[in-house]
Design a protein around this motif. Sequence first.
Motif, mmCIF file in Angstrom:
data_model
loop_
_atom_site.group_PDB
_atom_site.id
_atom_site.type_symbol
_atom_site.label_atom_id
_atom_site.label_comp_id
_atom_site.label_asym_id
_atom_site.label_seq_id
_atom_site.Cartn_x
_atom_site.Cartn_y
_atom_site.Cartn_z
ATOM 1 N N ALA A 71 60.541 43.518 -19.224
ATOM 2 C CA ALA A 71 59.606 42.907 -18.285
ATOM 3 C C ALA A 71 60.359 42.328 -17.085
ATOM 4 O O ALA A 71 59.903 42.430 -15.943
ATOM 5 C CB ALA A 71 58.785 41.823 -18.976
ATOM 6 N N MET A 72 61.523 41.745 -17.336
ATOM 7 C CA MET A 72 62.328 41.179 -16.252
ATOM 8 C C MET A 72 62.814 42.287 -15.327
ATOM 9 O O MET A 72 62.708 42.172 -14.098
ATOM 10 C CB MET A 72 63.523 40.404 -16.847
ATOM 11 C CG MET A 72 64.347 39.660 -15.827
ATOM 12 S SD MET A 72 63.548 38.151 -15.241
ATOM 13 C CE MET A 72 63.165 38.608 -13.584
ATOM 14 N N ALA A 79 59.521 43.877 -7.257
ATOM 15 C CA ALA A 79 59.719 42.934 -6.154
ATOM 16 C C ALA A 79 60.678 43.509 -5.113
ATOM 17 O O ALA A 79 60.413 43.443 -3.907
ATOM 18 C CB ALA A 79 60.257 41.609 -6.690
ATOM 19 N N GLU A 80 61.785 44.080 -5.573
ATOM 20 C CA GLU A 80 62.759 44.666 -4.642
ATOM 21 C C GLU A 80 62.150 45.841 -3.882
ATOM 22 O O GLU A 80 62.396 45.997 -2.688
ATOM 23 C CB GLU A 80 64.007 45.112 -5.395
ATOM 24 C CG GLU A 80 64.841 43.950 -5.877
ATOM 25 C CD GLU A 80 65.951 44.364 -6.839
ATOM 26 O OE1 GLU A 80 66.980 43.665 -6.842
ATOM 27 O OE2 GLU A 80 65.783 45.352 -7.586
ATOM 28 N N ALA A 81 61.366 46.648 -4.545
ATOM 29 C CA ALA A 81 60.726 47.797 -3.884
ATOM 30 C C ALA A 81 59.744 47.311 -2.820
ATOM 31 O O ALA A 81 59.702 47.853 -1.710
ATOM 32 C CB ALA A 81 60.015 48.676 -4.906
ATOM 33 N N LYS A 104 56.625 34.297 -7.330
ATOM 34 C CA LYS A 104 56.089 33.587 -8.506
ATOM 35 C C LYS A 104 56.263 34.413 -9.777
ATOM 36 O O LYS A 104 56.647 33.884 -10.822
ATOM 37 C CB LYS A 104 54.602 33.277 -8.311
ATOM 38 C CG LYS A 104 54.313 32.128 -7.403
ATOM 39 C CD LYS A 104 52.808 31.890 -7.376
ATOM 40 C CE LYS A 104 52.411 31.107 -6.160
ATOM 41 N NZ LYS A 104 50.957 31.035 -5.996
ATOM 42 N N ASN A 105 55.954 35.706 -9.683
ATOM 43 C CA ASN A 105 56.056 36.584 -10.858
ATOM 44 C C ASN A 105 57.496 36.687 -11.347
ATOM 45 O O ASN A 105 57.763 36.592 -12.548
ATOM 46 C CB ASN A 105 55.494 37.967 -10.535
ATOM 47 C CG ASN A 105 55.489 38.876 -11.746
ATOM 48 O OD1 ASN A 105 55.114 38.469 -12.840
ATOM 49 N ND2 ASN A 105 55.908 40.107 -11.542
ATOM 50 N N ALA A 110 61.472 35.256 -15.230
ATOM 51 C CA ALA A 110 62.844 34.808 -15.473
ATOM 52 C C ALA A 110 62.867 33.588 -16.395
ATOM 53 O O ALA A 110 63.697 33.509 -17.301
ATOM 54 C CB ALA A 110 63.540 34.480 -14.156
ATOM 55 N N ILE A 111 61.951 32.664 -16.169
ATOM 56 C CA ILE A 111 61.892 31.464 -17.013
ATOM 57 C C ILE A 111 61.597 31.859 -18.455
ATOM 58 O O ILE A 111 62.238 31.370 -19.392
ATOM 59 C CB ILE A 111 60.848 30.465 -16.476
ATOM 60 C CG1 ILE A 111 61.345 29.869 -15.154
ATOM 61 C CG2 ILE A 111 60.568 29.360 -17.478
ATOM 62 C CD1 ILE A 111 60.274 29.137 -14.365
#
Length: 173
Positions: A71-72, A79-81, A104-105, A110-111
């Motif tokens: 998922a990470m 996000a990078e794309a 946010k996602n 990450a958390i």
Amino acid sequence: MASSSSSSSLPPPEMGEEEMEFLYECAASAAVADVAAALAGLAALQARLLSLCCFLRGENFYEAPLDMAAAMRRALAEAEAYASKEQVQHNRFLSPRALREHIKNVEKTAIATLQGSPEVLCLQQKSSEEKHENVQLWWAGKELAMGKNLCDYIGVNEKTKIVIRLRQAPHEH
């Protein structure tokens, strides 16, 4: 103006010398100051998202459960794309809302994956909503005056596409 591409010379240090680019759409009658603020805000969000992804790519996900690590990696890739300057080649505009959602996602994933607080993971950063008083817009070798409208430089044709360079103004002492 139908669209403009902004090449930002404000990348964070870890981004290296590579310029960030994105498409932004506005009316030819838009005030230069409004366009500058919008472009600076987009550039700050794009830089924040890309630096966050770069930071997290260096983290060790091996101790996380496989589904969480996957998922990470997926959140980072998406996000990078989205924030990539390759979006310019596909004629896709960046949205501040979408950039914030990706931030946010990625932070939330990450958390959960690294099982830590945002402070521990160094995810809390300065707001990208800060003022951008020292921003300059340049087009055709000229600095665009903040008190004018874009149409004062490019005319009133709404189909016009221009490339604008966003720069941090030199600090005067």
